[in-house]
Design a protein around this motif. Structure first.
Motif, PDB file in Angstrom:
ATOM      1  N   VAL A   2       0.863  -1.182   0.000  1.00  0.00           N
ATOM      2  CA  VAL A   2       0.000   0.000   0.000  1.00  0.00           C
ATOM      3  C   VAL A   2       0.894   1.225   0.000  1.00  0.00           C
ATOM      4  CG1 VAL A   2      -1.733   1.295   1.268  1.00  0.00           C
ATOM      5  CG2 VAL A   2      -1.850  -1.206   1.222  1.00  0.00           C
ATOM      6  N   GLN A   3       0.604   2.142  -0.899  1.00  0.00           N
ATOM      7  CA  GLN A   3       1.331   3.409  -0.922  1.00  0.00           C
ATOM      8  C   GLN A   3       0.399   4.527  -0.463  1.00  0.00           C
ATOM      9  OE1 GLN A   3       1.357   1.499  -4.113  1.00  0.00           O
ATOM     10  NE2 GLN A   3       2.918   0.344  -2.999  1.00  0.00           N
ATOM     11  N   LEU A   4       0.942   5.437   0.319  1.00  0.00           N
ATOM     12  CA  LEU A   4       0.157   6.524   0.899  1.00  0.00           C
ATOM     13  C   LEU A   4       0.809   7.861   0.561  1.00  0.00           C
ATOM     14  CD1 LEU A   4      -0.371   4.920   4.430  1.00  0.00           C
ATOM     15  CD2 LEU A   4      -1.953   4.869   2.502  1.00  0.00           C
ATOM     16  N   VAL A   5      -0.007   8.811   0.128  1.00  0.00           N
ATOM     17  CA  VAL A   5       0.507  10.129  -0.225  1.00  0.00           C
ATOM     18  C   VAL A   5      -0.374  11.193   0.413  1.00  0.00           C
ATOM     19  CG1 VAL A   5       1.083  11.712  -2.083  1.00  0.00           C
ATOM     20  CG2 VAL A   5       1.353   9.247  -2.435  1.00  0.00           C
ATOM     21  N   CYS A  22      -5.169  11.923   2.316  1.00  0.00           N
ATOM     22  CA  CYS A  22      -4.195  10.857   2.125  1.00  0.00           C
ATOM     23  C   CYS A  22      -4.729   9.940   1.037  1.00  0.00           C
ATOM     24  CB  CYS A  22      -3.978  10.093   3.419  1.00  0.00           C
ATOM     25  SG  CYS A  22      -2.914   8.646   3.259  1.00  0.00           S
ATOM     26  N   ALA A  23      -4.047   9.939  -0.095  1.00  0.00           N
ATOM     27  CA  ALA A  23      -4.447   9.075  -1.197  1.00  0.00           C
ATOM     28  C   ALA A  23      -3.765   7.722  -1.046  1.00  0.00           C
ATOM     29  CB  ALA A  23      -4.064   9.707  -2.522  1.00  0.00           C
ATOM     30  N   ALA A  24      -4.550   6.660  -1.174  1.00  0.00           N
ATOM     31  CA  ALA A  24      -4.027   5.309  -0.991  1.00  0.00           C
ATOM     32  C   ALA A  24      -4.024   4.553  -2.311  1.00  0.00           C
ATOM     33  CB  ALA A  24      -4.867   4.555   0.031  1.00  0.00           C
ATOM     34  N   ALA A  91       3.055  20.529  13.461  1.00  0.00           N
ATOM     35  CA  ALA A  91       3.798  19.269  13.366  1.00  0.00           C
ATOM     36  C   ALA A  91       3.794  18.785  11.918  1.00  0.00           C
ATOM     37  CB  ALA A  91       3.162  18.196  14.255  1.00  0.00           C
ATOM     38  N   MET A  92       4.598  17.759  11.681  1.00  0.00           N
ATOM     39  CA  MET A  92       4.503  17.018  10.425  1.00  0.00           C
ATOM     40  C   MET A  92       3.445  15.945  10.656  1.00  0.00           C
ATOM     41  SD  MET A  92       5.748  16.800   7.350  1.00  0.00           S
ATOM     42  CE  MET A  92       7.462  17.341   7.301  1.00  0.00           C
ATOM     43  N   TYR A  93       2.476  15.868   9.769  1.00  0.00           N
ATOM     44  CA  TYR A  93       1.381  14.909   9.898  1.00  0.00           C
ATOM     45  C   TYR A  93       1.577  13.776   8.897  1.00  0.00           C
ATOM     46  CZ  TYR A  93      -1.215  17.886  13.079  1.00  0.00           C
ATOM     47  OH  TYR A  93      -1.616  18.603  14.171  1.00  0.00           O
ATOM     48  N   TYR A  94       1.448  12.555   9.412  1.00  0.00           N
ATOM     49  CA  TYR A  94       1.663  11.361   8.613  1.00  0.00           C
ATOM     50  C   TYR A  94       0.401  10.507   8.562  1.00  0.00           C
ATOM     51  CZ  TYR A  94       6.605  12.446   9.308  1.00  0.00           C
ATOM     52  OH  TYR A  94       7.836  13.061   9.341  1.00  0.00           O
ATOM     53  N   CYS A  95       0.136   9.987   7.401  1.00  0.00           N
ATOM     54  CA  CYS A  95      -0.910   9.001   7.202  1.00  0.00           C
ATOM     55  C   CYS A  95      -0.270   7.621   7.327  1.00  0.00           C
ATOM     56  CB  CYS A  95      -1.491   9.208   5.809  1.00  0.00           C
ATOM     57  SG  CYS A  95      -2.644   7.972   5.245  1.00  0.00           S
ATOM     58  N   ALA A  96      -0.966   6.692   7.974  1.00  0.00           N
ATOM     59  CA  ALA A  96      -0.426   5.346   8.150  1.00  0.00           C
ATOM     60  C   ALA A  96      -1.545   4.317   8.072  1.00  0.00           C
ATOM     61  CB  ALA A  96       0.303   5.229   9.480  1.00  0.00           C
ATOM     62  N   TYR A 116       2.530   0.634   6.856  1.00  0.00           N
ATOM     63  CA  TYR A 116       2.537   1.555   5.711  1.00  0.00           C
ATOM     64  C   TYR A 116       2.490   3.001   6.188  1.00  0.00           C
ATOM     65  CZ  TYR A 116       1.075  -2.817   3.534  1.00  0.00           C
ATOM     66  OH  TYR A 116       1.009  -4.127   3.136  1.00  0.00           O
ATOM     67  N   TRP A 117       3.344   3.815   5.584  1.00  0.00           N
ATOM     68  CA  TRP A 117       3.456   5.227   5.971  1.00  0.00           C
ATOM     69  C   TRP A 117       3.591   6.108   4.739  1.00  0.00           C
ATOM     70  CZ3 TRP A 117       3.262   7.104  10.945  1.00  0.00           C
ATOM     71  CH2 TRP A 117       3.340   6.159  11.977  1.00  0.00           C
ATOM     72  N   GLY A 118       2.996   7.297   4.842  1.00  0.00           N
ATOM     73  CA  GLY A 118       3.259   8.312   3.860  1.00  0.00           C
ATOM     74  C   GLY A 118       4.482   9.115   4.267  1.00  0.00           C
ATOM     75  N   ARG A 119       4.833  10.095   3.447  1.00  0.00           N
ATOM     76  CA  ARG A 119       6.014  10.902   3.730  1.00  0.00           C
ATOM     77  C   ARG A 119       5.714  12.122   4.577  1.00  0.00           C
ATOM     78  NH1 ARG A 119      10.021  10.847  -1.543  1.00  0.00           N
ATOM     79  NH2 ARG A 119      10.260   8.573  -1.639  1.00  0.00           N
ATOM     80  N   GLY A 120       4.454  12.421   4.773  1.00  0.00           N
ATOM     81  CA  GLY A 120       4.086  13.499   5.657  1.00  0.00           C
ATOM     82  C   GLY A 120       3.737  14.797   4.955  1.00  0.00           C
TER      83      GLY A 120
END
Length: 127
Positions: A2-5, A22-24, A91-96, A116-120
């Protein structure tokens, strides 16, 4: 896989609102829960909100009543609506995302085990 952006971050004054997206991409059917985490400079990463596959949600005490996590029906997009923003939300917000029910149930403690993590995306709230 899974890729997260993530997208939607920016600068806002205290009291304002932002909506993070967050696009998956990939095999979403393997995911049990989706979450937002954040990390401020010099601080540890902390959980913000989580949504499980049945639609149930949970929030950190610091954002309850101000933030709302949601998801498209097809689970291709995750959102975080942030209202009444405060400088301490900077903060930097991350999708996971993760496929384990046990990790999801303990999402705030087991965030390092999310697969799975996005880059923030950066959120800055000025006073």
């Amino acid at each position: 896989q899974v890729q997260l952006v993530e997208s939607g971050g920016g600068s806002v004054q205290a009291g304002g609102s932002l909506r993070l997206s967050c696009a998956a991409y990939g095999y979403m059917y393997t995911v049990y829960c989706w979450a937002w985490f954040r990390q401020a400079p010099g601080k540890e990463r902390e959980g913000v909100a989580v949504i499980e596959s049945d639609g149930s949600t949970s929030y950190a005490d610091s954002v309850k009543g101000r933030f709302t996590i949601s998801q498209d029906n097809d689970k291709n997009n995750l959102y975080l609506q942030m209202n009444s923003l405060k400088p301490e939300d900077t903060a930097m917000y991350y999708c996971a995302a993760d496929g384990s029910k046990s990790i999801c149930e303990w999402w705030q403690l087991l965030h390092s085990r999310f697969e799975y993590w996005g880059r923030g995306t950066q959120v800055t709230v000025s006073s």
